[in-house]
Design a protein around this motif. Structure first.
Motif: not given
Lengths: 434, 434
Positions: A337-338, A341-342, A344-345
């Motif tokens: 999950r992390a 997210k990262e 994507l960022l």
């Protein structure tokens, strides 16, 4: 040294031991020793117990065993056990053999445990009763204990005939209930506890998560051997946070501004050498593309932009992950999950910042191709930064190493190497194939 | 999202509220809301109180006021006051006007205080007596308090007719002394206290330094208005450490892995832009020496070594200083002492590492002059790193800004700019004057 104020003995006497320790730590160890031996033994002992480890090590080194022993015998066993490992081996055995049996026995018992475990941080002072006792028996015991329980008396611990913990009685029961009441009537059998080998970082997590005030510590046979109090956990949580922050940049051993410079030198040097080694990788990448740079010198200008931005973005990711790991907020499955997210960022920031850098490159150097290459390299490097910000701490953890260990050194290696490779590689392709 | 496990309601019910909050935070807010409204009101309230701020904000946003109010009325006032600021303004006023007067009054009183002050973190639940009361009166009061004082009852607080704090009675006095004893006979008049406006970082320092279990909070008229407990301080010390670690790399607002990505994007972007701007300074230095690099391309290879090593050494210094500042170990006069120590370390490391880099430069490129320039630039940059590792946090502090704020961004700017300038400047001199 700029700290020239002369501290009078009577001023030191009036201070809280923690404040007196702060004052002494600003002096050369010889002066601190001279001040200590003129104070009362109990005050000197309390001040020693409040000192930072690095400073205490140097001070204990120059103190006479004959001066030390009376100071230490005024301290509770767990505080003596914390000071002993800061002495050299000869002084350790001298001190332990000069303490009275009543003083040295509990200290030796505590010294069996690793300093960063429940056994290493617990106090051995508590009040225990049997289930068949009355509350009055508990009260008698509290009165009989000579040591200062006042601040740490939240529960009576109930043990069986083999000293095994079987329940707790909250202190309020002693206030509200008839003293003739049997302990078994008011005790709570569901007791949370620590094992003597539990790691202190995990202990800090539990105290924060569940808001405990104190937890009993059991050995492998369920025998109650001590208590960990929340106020001790506060200190160790601060120490763990310090350790993590410092480990990230290759600084083992909880360094302070007052740490003597030679100790700092010895601790920092190995990791500076590791960092040096890793910068050679980055240099090697540039070396591979030296002829590309020779053809197109403007490239060199953009190297710190691509690498520096990747480094900072990666450090943001890394810091979030390492802190979440330390606070125990990350469970299995959170890694994936992390990572998403990262990434994507990284893509979002990469598109925005890449475009910006590309435009600057185009306007500054009047070279459209340079702008395009810088933009693309920036995007790719921010994604690499995101991935390594996750992969490095999870990787270190899976190797059973502290996830913070030198992680910023490893991270900037990736963002330097990857950044240079993407940027110079794309430039090479552009020069030779377009 | 990889967390697909279906959590049954009865499983959630069996969990400690802190663990239930952890589970819910892994779900989309809509699912978490549906789970919460099927739990008992008191359990749902306790779970809400345990949630991370970023997640709670999103969850409270989609909850109906009619569902929220009964959950909140089960919580102590200080926990409601912590949740209110996480709602949008409309919901805040809806919730406050729908709570009963007895529930909303203390919440409104607490909301007057800044969240990061003693007033913002204190509990308003305590037992107070008058000096002319007997201990028995104190006991009656304890019994009368419906809320759960059990874990936080260490002292009875003694107030005068204007509610001003005049002393404390340790709980053990209630156990040992005759209930008919006057409070004035057993109370301690020397009481340490906090002012309602005291900053939470300073509070954490005091609790760690003096090992307090709890401190009373007084307003400007010395009126006792609440208590700060060590278990709350543990949480806030952890939060402060997280904040410092993250601020260093330009991450405001205590980010977690579970923080929604759009919030992360908004928080990280401004500082990534600042970092981008600072990398342009480093790029500009290279730009100035572009013709030098064109003449001597091997220079480009050494740029990341000089800059990277300065960056890591500077981060070591910076981390030690920022952490010592946060823990309150640095006093006036320590700045100069820290500076001389760090410069000494910078010179020592600079001589050793500079020589090493110089040798590598000589051997790798067969160029003696390149080796000498690299060695000298490394020495100079490690001294610059030492100075800026001290100057940046002390400078930010003197500007009344958090000394951690974006400090790693500023530091690497200095070590990049200075490193490139020393190295390329020396190379320019060598090319033109030797």
């Amino acid at each position: 040294m700029s700290y020239q104020k002369e501290l009078k003995l009577f001023e030191l006497e009036a201070l809280h031991p923690a404040d007196a320790a702060d004052e002494l730590q600003r002096m050369e160890p010889e002066r601190a020793r001279n001040a200590l031996i003129h104070l009362s033994k109990s005050q000197a002992g309390e001040i020693l117990a409040e000192m930072e480890e690095d400073y205490a090590t140097g001070l204990l080194d120059i103190m006479e065993t004959g001066d030390l022993v009376p100071m230490l015998s005024e301290l509770p066993a767990n505080e003596v056990a914390d000071l002993i490992p800061e002495m050299d081996e000869e002084k350790q055995s001298q001190v332990l053999s000069n303490l009275s049996i009543e003083d040295s026995e509990p200290v030796n018992a505590l010294l069996k445990y690793e300093p960063d475990t429940a056994g290493g941080i617990m106090s051995d002072q508590f009040v225990s009763v049997r289930a068949e006792d009355t509350l009055e028996d508990g009260l008698k015991q509290i009165r009989a204990k000579a040591f200062d329980l006042e601040n740490h008396l939240t529960y009576l611990y109930v043990i069986d005939e083999k000293q095994r913990l079987v329940g707790v009685v909250p202190l309020r029961a002693l206030i509200f209930r008839n003293p003739a009441t049997k302990v078994s009537e008011v005790m709570n059998n569901e007791v949370r506890f620590l094992r003597v080998t539990d790691d202190q970082e995990e202990i800090a997590r539990q105290f924060e998560h569940y808001h405990y005030l104190g937890l009993p510590v059991l050995d492998q046979e369920d025998v109650l051997i001590g208590i960990v109090h929340v106020s001790d956990v506060l200190s160790l949580a601060q120490a763990e946070a310090t350790e993590d922050m410092q480990l990230m940049v290759g600084l083992p051993g909880e360094e302070r501004v007052h740490t003597p410079w030679l100790i700092s030198l010895k601790r920092r040097s190995p990791w500076l050498l590791v960092n040096l080694l890793t910068t050679f990788f980055a240099a090697a990448v540039i070396g591979v593309f030296e002829s590309t740079i020779a053809q197109w010198t403007a490239l060199a200008v953009f190297l710190p932009i691509i690498a520096g931005q990747g480094g900072n973005a990666g450090m943001q990711t890394l810091t979030v992950v390492i802190r979440d790991m330390a606070l125990g907020e990350l469970s299995r499955g959170d890694g994936g999950r992390a990572l998403s997210k990262e990434i994507l960022l990284g893509v979002a920031h990469g598109l925005a910042i890449g475009t910006l850098v590309g435009l600057v490159g185009y306007i500054w150097k009047g070279d459209m191709m340079l702008g395009i290459i810088a933009a693309a390299a920036m995007l790719l490097n921010l994604v690499a930064a995101a991935i390594s910000g996750i992969a490095i701490p999870f990787g270190l953890k899976s190797l059973k190493v502290d996830p913070a260990l030198a992680s910023s050194i490893f991270l900037t290696t990736v963002t330097d190497v990857a950044g240079f490779f993407f940027f110079l590689g794309l430039a090479y392709l552009a020069l030779n194939f377009i």
